[in-house]
Design a protein around this motif. Structure first.
Motif, PDB file in Angstrom:
ATOM      1  N   PHE A 131     104.242 -44.796 -48.328  1.00 41.93           N
ATOM      2  CA  PHE A 131     105.041 -45.448 -49.364  1.00 41.93           C
ATOM      3  C   PHE A 131     104.126 -46.064 -50.408  1.00 41.93           C
ATOM      4  O   PHE A 131     102.935 -46.253 -50.184  1.00 41.93           O
ATOM      5  CB  PHE A 131     105.996 -46.502 -48.787  1.00 41.93           C
ATOM      6  CG  PHE A 131     105.336 -47.589 -47.984  1.00 41.93           C
ATOM      7  CD1 PHE A 131     104.735 -48.677 -48.592  1.00 41.93           C
ATOM      8  CD2 PHE A 131     105.333 -47.531 -46.599  1.00 41.93           C
ATOM      9  CE1 PHE A 131     104.137 -49.686 -47.850  1.00 41.93           C
ATOM     10  CE2 PHE A 131     104.755 -48.533 -45.838  1.00 41.93           C
ATOM     11  CZ  PHE A 131     104.146 -49.610 -46.467  1.00 41.93           C
ATOM     12  N   GLY A 132     104.702 -46.360 -51.561  1.00 40.00           N
ATOM     13  CA  GLY A 132     103.957 -46.988 -52.639  1.00 40.00           C
ATOM     14  C   GLY A 132     103.953 -48.500 -52.518  1.00 40.00           C
ATOM     15  O   GLY A 132     104.726 -49.076 -51.751  1.00 40.00           O
ATOM     16  N   THR A 133     103.091 -49.135 -53.317  1.00 36.33           N
ATOM     17  CA  THR A 133     102.960 -50.591 -53.297  1.00 36.33           C
ATOM     18  C   THR A 133     102.732 -51.129 -54.709  1.00 36.33           C
ATOM     19  O   THR A 133     102.386 -50.396 -55.631  1.00 36.33           O
ATOM     20  CB  THR A 133     101.787 -51.048 -52.413  1.00 36.33           C
ATOM     21  OG1 THR A 133     100.597 -50.385 -52.830  1.00 36.33           O
ATOM     22  CG2 THR A 133     102.043 -50.776 -50.946  1.00 36.33           C
ATOM     23  N   PHE A 134     102.906 -52.426 -54.840  1.00 35.47           N
ATOM     24  CA  PHE A 134     102.545 -53.178 -56.031  1.00 35.47           C
ATOM     25  C   PHE A 134     102.103 -54.556 -55.549  1.00 35.47           C
ATOM     26  O   PHE A 134     102.197 -54.859 -54.353  1.00 35.47           O
ATOM     27  CB  PHE A 134     103.704 -53.253 -57.029  1.00 35.47           C
ATOM     28  CG  PHE A 134     104.909 -53.988 -56.522  1.00 35.47           C
ATOM     29  CD1 PHE A 134     105.095 -55.339 -56.792  1.00 35.47           C
ATOM     30  CD2 PHE A 134     105.873 -53.323 -55.767  1.00 35.47           C
ATOM     31  CE1 PHE A 134     106.205 -56.015 -56.312  1.00 35.47           C
ATOM     32  CE2 PHE A 134     106.993 -53.993 -55.296  1.00 35.47           C
ATOM     33  CZ  PHE A 134     107.156 -55.334 -55.564  1.00 35.47           C
ATOM     34  N   ALA A 135     101.584 -55.377 -56.452  1.00 34.17           N
ATOM     35  CA  ALA A 135     101.073 -56.689 -56.048  1.00 34.17           C
ATOM     36  C   ALA A 135     101.647 -57.809 -56.907  1.00 34.17           C
ATOM     37  O   ALA A 135     101.978 -57.602 -58.080  1.00 34.17           O
ATOM     38  CB  ALA A 135      99.550 -56.710 -56.127  1.00 34.17           C
ATOM     39  N   LEU A 136     101.730 -58.966 -56.307  1.00 36.67           N
ATOM     40  CA  LEU A 136     101.973 -60.213 -57.023  1.00 36.67           C
ATOM     41  C   LEU A 136     100.775 -61.104 -56.748  1.00 36.67           C
ATOM     42  O   LEU A 136     100.356 -61.244 -55.591  1.00 36.67           O
ATOM     43  CB  LEU A 136     103.251 -60.897 -56.529  1.00 36.67           C
ATOM     44  CG  LEU A 136     104.568 -60.212 -56.860  1.00 36.67           C
ATOM     45  CD1 LEU A 136     105.723 -60.937 -56.169  1.00 36.67           C
ATOM     46  CD2 LEU A 136     104.803 -60.175 -58.365  1.00 36.67           C
ATOM     47  N   ALA A 137     100.235 -61.663 -57.810  1.00 36.90           N
ATOM     48  CA  ALA A 137      99.069 -62.532 -57.670  1.00 36.90           C
ATOM     49  C   ALA A 137      99.316 -63.819 -58.443  1.00 36.90           C
ATOM     50  O   ALA A 137      99.909 -63.796 -59.528  1.00 36.90           O
ATOM     51  CB  ALA A 137      97.818 -61.834 -58.198  1.00 36.90           C
ATOM     52  N   SER A 138      98.866 -64.930 -57.885  1.00 39.73           N
ATOM     53  CA  SER A 138      98.926 -66.221 -58.569  1.00 39.73           C
ATOM     54  C   SER A 138      97.507 -66.742 -58.692  1.00 39.73           C
ATOM     55  O   SER A 138      96.760 -66.761 -57.710  1.00 39.73           O
ATOM     56  CB  SER A 138      99.765 -67.224 -57.776  1.00 39.73           C
ATOM     57  OG  SER A 138     101.103 -66.819 -57.745  1.00 39.73           O
TER      58      SER A 138
END
Length: 181
Positions: A131-138
């Protein structure tokens, strides 16, 4: 600052659009690390800082620097060979955080104090999980918090996915080294 980071969408526009709609009100900056395969002024890219991937046209910039943050695709820095070229560039330009794509492998590594975040591909990653992914970064007060998510369920991915990603990249690096002798 809260960042939504995607890469390598490769015309899987429904997935890309769903991610954007779900998160755009909850982030300060949206980043596309290249290989959207879309024209520069496509409405799906509105609001994104977008760089050129190896499947994009020349109308996109190769890299974007936002203070101490670098956005690039990675192909021009030969990331399959390792991070040395990218590391050198980051040191020269006082970059602390680097978002990149190209490998279709989600990773987060800290090398010589520089944070390298690859959100993976929203289309499909290289790996057994399929599966594909993405990121959230703070990034707050010079500290970063990064999480990776499934491209359609938006569930946070297991650490095993990231560990497998690092192993996959190492295998690619060894293969490239072997065949470039």
């Amino acid at each position: 600052m809260r960042y939504l980071v995607v890469s390598d969408t490769h015309m899987y526009n429904d997935i890309f659009e769903n991610i954007t709609k779900h998160f755009y009100e909850h982030v300060d900056i949206m980043i596309h690390c290249g290989d959207s395969s879309l024209p520069c002024h496509d409405p799906l890219l509105k609001g994104y800082h977008v760089v050129r991937g190896n499947h994009d046209t020349l109308e996109f910039p190769d890299k974007i620097i936002l203070g101490n943050v670098l956005i690039t695709h990675g192909h021009l820095f030969h990331v399959y060979h390792g991070y040395q070229e990218l590391l050198d560039f980051c040191h020269q330009h006082h970059i602390k955080y680097c978002f990149h794509g190209h490998t279709h492998v989600p990773t987060y590594q800290i090398i010589e104090g520089i944070h390298f975040i690859n959100p993976g591909s929203t289309m499909m990653n290289r790996g057994s999980y399929g599966f594909g992914t993405f990121a959230l970064a703070s990034i707050e007060d010079d500290k970063i918090d990064v999480h990776f998510y499934h491209h359609t369920t938006f569930e946070e991915v297991d650490q095993v996915v990231l560990e497998e990603g690092l192993a996959t990249l190492e295998e690619f690096k060894q293969l490239i080294h072997k065949y470039n002798k």
